[in-house]
Design an enzyme around this catalytic site. Structure first.
Site, PDB file in Angstrom:
ATOM      1  N   PRO A  11    -104.206  25.528  57.462  1.00 56.03           N
ATOM      2  CA  PRO A  11    -104.216  26.960  56.860  1.00 56.03           C
ATOM      3  C   PRO A  11    -105.572  27.062  55.952  1.00 56.03           C
ATOM      4  CG  PRO A  11    -102.005  26.078  55.401  1.00 56.03           C
ATOM      5  CD  PRO A  11    -102.891  24.959  56.633  1.00 56.03           C
ATOM      6  N   ASN A  12    -106.125  28.467  55.703  1.00 59.15           N
ATOM      7  CA  ASN A  12    -107.096  28.622  55.204  1.00 59.15           C
ATOM      8  C   ASN A  12    -108.524  27.721  55.112  1.00 59.15           C
ATOM      9  OD1 ASN A  12    -106.176  31.182  53.727  1.00 59.15           O
ATOM     10  ND2 ASN A  12    -105.127  29.444  52.742  1.00 59.15           N
ATOM     11  N   ARG A  19    -114.958  29.722  51.665  1.00 60.52           N
ATOM     12  CA  ARG A  19    -114.076  29.720  50.657  1.00 60.52           C
ATOM     13  C   ARG A  19    -114.323  28.978  49.481  1.00 60.52           C
ATOM     14  NH1 ARG A  19    -109.035  25.104  52.817  1.00 60.52           N
ATOM     15  NH2 ARG A  19    -107.746  26.176  50.074  1.00 60.52           N
ATOM     16  N   TYR A  24    -115.092  23.696  47.557  1.00 60.89           N
ATOM     17  CA  TYR A  24    -115.029  22.990  49.683  1.00 60.89           C
ATOM     18  C   TYR A  24    -116.306  22.646  50.360  1.00 60.89           C
ATOM     19  CZ  TYR A  24    -110.471  23.763  48.737  1.00 60.89           C
ATOM     20  OH  TYR A  24    -109.109  23.922  48.657  1.00 60.89           O
ATOM     21  N   ASN A  75    -105.807  17.281  58.266  1.00 58.55           N
ATOM     22  CA  ASN A  75    -105.895  17.640  56.585  1.00 58.55           C
ATOM     23  C   ASN A  75    -105.289  19.251  56.751  1.00 58.55           C
ATOM     24  OD1 ASN A  75    -106.298  19.390  54.824  1.00 58.55           O
ATOM     25  ND2 ASN A  75    -109.138  19.347  54.725  1.00 58.55           N
ATOM     26  N   ALA A  78    -102.865  23.521  52.379  1.00 51.44           N
ATOM     27  CA  ALA A  78    -101.515  23.561  51.157  1.00 51.44           C
ATOM     28  C   ALA A  78    -100.540  22.746  52.074  1.00 51.44           C
ATOM     29  CB  ALA A  78    -101.975  25.436  50.770  1.00 51.44           C
ATOM     30  N   GLU A  99    -105.166  10.427  56.610  1.00 51.92           N
ATOM     31  CA  GLU A  99    -104.778  11.759  55.762  1.00 51.92           C
ATOM     32  C   GLU A  99    -106.546  11.830  54.977  1.00 51.92           C
ATOM     33  OE1 GLU A  99    -101.923  12.312  53.117  1.00 51.92           O
ATOM     34  OE2 GLU A  99    -102.447  14.340  51.720  1.00 51.92           O
ATOM     35  N   HIS A 101    -109.439  15.409  52.805  1.00 49.63           N
ATOM     36  CA  HIS A 101    -109.353  15.907  51.466  1.00 49.63           C
ATOM     37  C   HIS A 101    -110.513  16.258  51.554  1.00 49.63           C
ATOM     38  CE1 HIS A 101    -104.692  17.175  51.658  1.00 49.63           C
ATOM     39  NE2 HIS A 101    -104.297  15.337  51.384  1.00 49.63           N
ATOM     40  N   ARG A 108    -107.037  17.679  40.584  1.00 49.56           N
ATOM     41  CA  ARG A 108    -106.983  19.525  40.596  1.00 49.56           C
ATOM     42  C   ARG A 108    -105.628  19.373  39.722  1.00 49.56           C
ATOM     43  NH1 ARG A 108    -108.932  22.116  45.773  1.00 49.56           N
ATOM     44  NH2 ARG A 108    -108.203  23.624  44.563  1.00 49.56           N
TER      45      ARG A 108
HETATM   46  C1  DQA Z   1    -107.319  21.001  50.511  1.00 47.61           C
HETATM   47  C2  DQA Z   1    -106.962  19.662  49.470  1.00 47.61           C
HETATM   48  C3  DQA Z   1    -105.348  21.349  49.402  1.00 47.61           C
HETATM   49  O1  DQA Z   1    -104.671  21.400  48.498  1.00 47.61           O
HETATM   50  C4  DQA Z   1    -105.622  22.727  49.431  1.00 47.61           C
HETATM   51  O2  DQA Z   1    -104.769  23.650  49.703  1.00 47.61           O
HETATM   52  C5  DQA Z   1    -106.920  22.819  50.605  1.00 47.61           C
HETATM   53  C6  DQA Z   1    -107.615  22.062  50.967  1.00 47.61           C
HETATM   54  C7  DQA Z   1    -108.676  20.147  51.144  1.00 47.61           C
HETATM   55  O3  DQA Z   1    -109.121  19.939  52.273  1.00 47.61           O
HETATM   56  O4  DQA Z   1    -109.243  19.637  49.808  1.00 47.61           O
HETATM   57  O5  DQA Z   1    -106.186  23.808  51.827  1.00 47.61           O
HETATM   58  O6  DQA Z   1    -106.754  19.865  52.349  1.00 47.61           O
END
Ligand code: DQA
Length: 148
Positions: A11-12, A19, A24, A75, A78, A99, A101, A108
């Site tokens: 998501p997002n 964003r 990011y 990825n 959240a 995985e 990120h 964080r």
């Molecule tokens: C994320 C880190 C997560 O905590 C966050 O909710 C994201 C992006 C990252 O790519 O750094 O949406 O996965």
């Protein structure tokens, strides 16, 4: 056995580039996909690159990948920190799971320090920006080459 690698985004991440760019970066998800496609050609891998904001959609794609893919780069955004359902889906897979990120989640908020997904992941890449996707793809190629 296919050598298709599924790259899933949670998501997002469709808003990447717009964003919180201080966290990011300015590259979009389409930029990341283009970088992954170019590298995949170099590595001789086929990729599928997908994003969803919906937990059930990500789970359905993981189920499809069980038969169709040789590895998964994910990825989970959240859902990393909340989703036992995605963890359970990943636990049904036998291929390598990497995985990714973009941000250094360990630097964080405390709620980002725990990952359900890591319980199923072969390895985790965090804090390398969007370059982390390419690092993961190169490592996936390395793992698959070792297998054959
Ligand atoms: C994320 C880190 C997560 O905590 C966050 O909710 C994201 C992006 C990252 O790519 O750094 O949406 O996965």
């Amino acid at each position: 056995m296919t050598s298709t690698i599924l790259i899933l985004n949670g998501p997002n991440l469709n808003l990447l580039g717009k964003r919180q760019p201080h966290i990011y970066g300015h590259e979009t998800l389409a930029d990341v996909e283009a970088q992954c496609r170019a590298l995949a050609v170099e590595l001789g891998l086929a990729i599928e690159f997908k994003q969803s904001n919906a937990e059930h959609q990500l789970i359905d794609w993981i189920h499809d990948a069980r038969e169709a893919a040789a590895g998964l780069i994910i990825n989970p955004a959240a859902f990393t920190h909340t989703s036992v359902a995605i963890l359970d889906a990943l636990k049904t897979c036998e291929f390598p799971i990497l995985e990714v990120h973009i941000s250094n989640v360990h630097q964080r908020e405390a709620f980002r320090h725990h990952s359900y997904v890591s319980l199923a992941a072969t390895g985790v890449i965090a804090g390398f920006g969007v370059h982390g996707y390419q690092l993961a793809l190169r490592h996936m190629a390395h793992l698959l080459a070792r297998k054959t």
